[in-house]
Design a protein around this motif. Structure first.
Motif, short mmCIF file in Angstrom:
data_model
loop_
_atom_site.label_atom_id
_atom_site.label_comp_id
_atom_site.label_asym_id
_atom_site.label_seq_id
_atom_site.Cartn_x
_atom_site.Cartn_y
_atom_site.Cartn_z
N ALA A 41 0.82 -1.21 0.00
CA ALA A 41 0.00 0.00 0.00
C ALA A 41 0.86 1.26 0.00
CB ALA A 41 -0.94 0.01 1.20
N THR A 42 2.00 1.22 0.71
CA THR A 42 2.83 2.42 0.84
C THR A 42 4.11 2.35 0.02
OG1 THR A 42 4.08 1.58 2.75
CG2 THR A 42 1.99 2.69 3.20
N GLY A 43 4.45 1.16 -0.48
CA GLY A 43 5.70 1.00 -1.21
C GLY A 43 6.92 0.87 -0.31
N GLU A 44 6.69 0.78 1.01
CA GLU A 44 7.79 0.61 1.95
C GLU A 44 8.03 -0.87 2.21
OE1 GLU A 44 7.50 3.94 5.22
OE2 GLU A 44 5.49 3.22 4.72
N SER A 45 9.19 -1.17 2.79
CA SER A 45 9.46 -2.55 3.17
C SER A 45 10.20 -2.60 4.49
CB SER A 45 10.23 -3.29 2.08
OG SER A 45 11.47 -2.67 1.82
N LEU A 46 10.00 -3.73 5.18
CA LEU A 46 10.55 -3.95 6.51
C LEU A 46 11.39 -5.22 6.47
CD1 LEU A 46 10.46 -3.21 9.59
CD2 LEU A 46 8.45 -4.71 9.74
N LEU A 47 12.58 -5.16 7.08
CA LEU A 47 13.45 -6.32 7.18
C LEU A 47 13.43 -6.85 8.61
CD1 LEU A 47 15.55 -8.11 5.68
CD2 LEU A 47 17.31 -6.58 6.60
N ILE A 48 13.12 -8.13 8.76
CA ILE A 48 13.17 -8.77 10.06
C ILE A 48 14.49 -9.51 10.18
CG2 ILE A 48 12.01 -10.31 11.67
CD1 ILE A 48 10.37 -7.86 10.73
N ASP A 49 15.35 -9.02 11.04
CA ASP A 49 16.70 -9.52 11.28
C ASP A 49 17.62 -9.29 10.07
OD1 ASP A 49 16.25 -10.20 13.90
OD2 ASP A 49 15.81 -12.29 13.49
N ALA A 50 18.85 -8.96 10.39
CA ALA A 50 19.84 -8.60 9.37
C ALA A 50 20.86 -9.73 9.27
CB ALA A 50 20.53 -7.28 9.74
N SER A 51 20.64 -10.59 8.33
CA SER A 51 21.48 -11.77 8.15
C SER A 51 22.88 -11.41 7.67
CB SER A 51 20.83 -12.69 7.12
OG SER A 51 21.70 -13.72 6.71
N PRO A 52 23.90 -12.18 8.08
CA PRO A 52 25.23 -12.00 7.49
C PRO A 52 25.22 -12.23 5.98
CG PRO A 52 25.35 -13.39 9.45
CD PRO A 52 23.90 -13.21 9.12
N ASP A 53 24.18 -12.89 5.48
CA ASP A 53 24.05 -13.14 4.04
C ASP A 53 23.24 -12.05 3.33
OD1 ASP A 53 25.36 -15.73 4.06
OD2 ASP A 53 23.62 -16.45 5.15
N PHE A 54 23.13 -10.88 3.97
CA PHE A 54 22.33 -9.76 3.46
C PHE A 54 22.57 -9.51 1.97
CE2 PHE A 54 20.29 -5.59 4.48
CZ PHE A 54 20.61 -4.89 3.33
N ARG A 55 23.81 -9.29 1.59
CA ARG A 55 24.12 -8.91 0.20
C ARG A 55 23.64 -9.99 -0.78
NH1 ARG A 55 28.08 -9.99 -3.49
NH2 ARG A 55 28.53 -8.31 -5.01
#
Length: 274
Positions: free
Chosen positions: A45-59
């Motif tokens: 609806a807003t075009g935003e996004s949320l990340l739950i936990d920041a994995s070492p495999d992020f990239r």
């Protein structure tokens, strides 16, 4: 909201580096991964996004799945497989809000939020927001509530995320044993999708030095050692909270190969519309 499972594995992931067990071999043959845990939630609806936990495999996860970079992050606890991907904020963001629990851990003598501030004091691109358990807050246009779970010796939290536009709900058990309080379970209850920690099947508890705990009426352990639910424990919790759909995450390569890719065990890249 669109939920993408970026990372569905435990601290070593599947395939595990340097491992030639049958499960890791089959994962390579199938071309599937279970990288370190992380979930991407897009607010359509807003075009935003949320990340739950920041994995070492992020990239790797973001390049592989092609999802938008997050507008905000929530961190459930300070173990490296859930936190250390925050270093990727360098040069990628102008300002990244990071929401984290404010409760002081008696072991570390600081909250998860304080640990992030201390550990990433060199990153002026992140702004840490203290959030109290059981008190809903808004992130990326979504309503989020942190709930204490049981992951000794450190404090850890599960989450409930609700889309205020559609009413879609996502619950995450967090890293936890089966010993979750009734108060937390009430917050997690009745989700459209439940992501449950299920590190191994109960049959493997005999190989843990501490065995299994929280046995059901048939004597099946619902906790592996002290920190994580068994597959059977995770499914029992899912039934108890009335989840419409359940995916088992934070799974280890110790699952026997004939069980490791069976339903409802998740693999990276699964997408759900709630």
């Amino acid at each position: 909201m669109r939920v993408t499972l970026l990372g569905t594995g435990d601290t070593t992931g599947t395939p595990t580096v340097g491992c030639d067990c049958e499960t890791c071999i089959e994962a390579r043959e199938r071309g599937v991964e279970r990288t370190r845990f992380s979930v991407h939630v897009e607010n359509e609806a807003t075009g935003e996004s949320l990340l739950i936990d920041a994995s070492p495999d992020f990239r790797h996860q973001f390049l592989r799945e092609g999802v938008p970079l997050p507008d905000a992050v929530v961190i459930s606890h300070i173990h490296f497989d859930h936190l250390d991907g925050l270093g990727n904020a360098y040069r990628l963001f102008d300002d990244l809000p990071v929401h984290a629990p404010s409760e002081v851990d008696p072991v570390t003598e600081e909250s998860v939020a304080d640990t992030i501030r201390r550990k990433y004091d060199y990153l002026d691109r992140i702004t840490v927001h203290d959030e109290a358990p059981f008190e809903p807050f808004r992130a990326a246009g979504l309503d989020v509530t942190l709930v204490p779970v049981d992951h000794p010796p450190l404090l850890c939290y599960g989450l409930r995320i609700e889309d205020p536009e559609t009413g879609g709900t996502l619950s995450l058990s967090g890293d936890t044993s089966y010993n979750v309080s009734d108060e937390s379970l009430r917050v997690l209850a009745d989700p459209d999708l439940f992501l449950a920690d299920a590190i191994v099947p109960a049959s493997l508890c005999e190989h843990h030095p501490l065995g299994g705990r929280h046995h059901d009426a048939d004597g099946v352990p619902q906790t592996f050692g002290t920190k994580h639910m068994t597959r059977e424990g995770a499914l029992a919790m899912a039934e108890g909270i009335g989840a419409d759909e359940t995916r088992l995450v934070h799974t280890a390569h110790f699952y026997p190969a004939d069980e490791a890719f069976a339903e409802p065990l998740a693999v990276d890249g699964e997408v759900y519309e709630l």
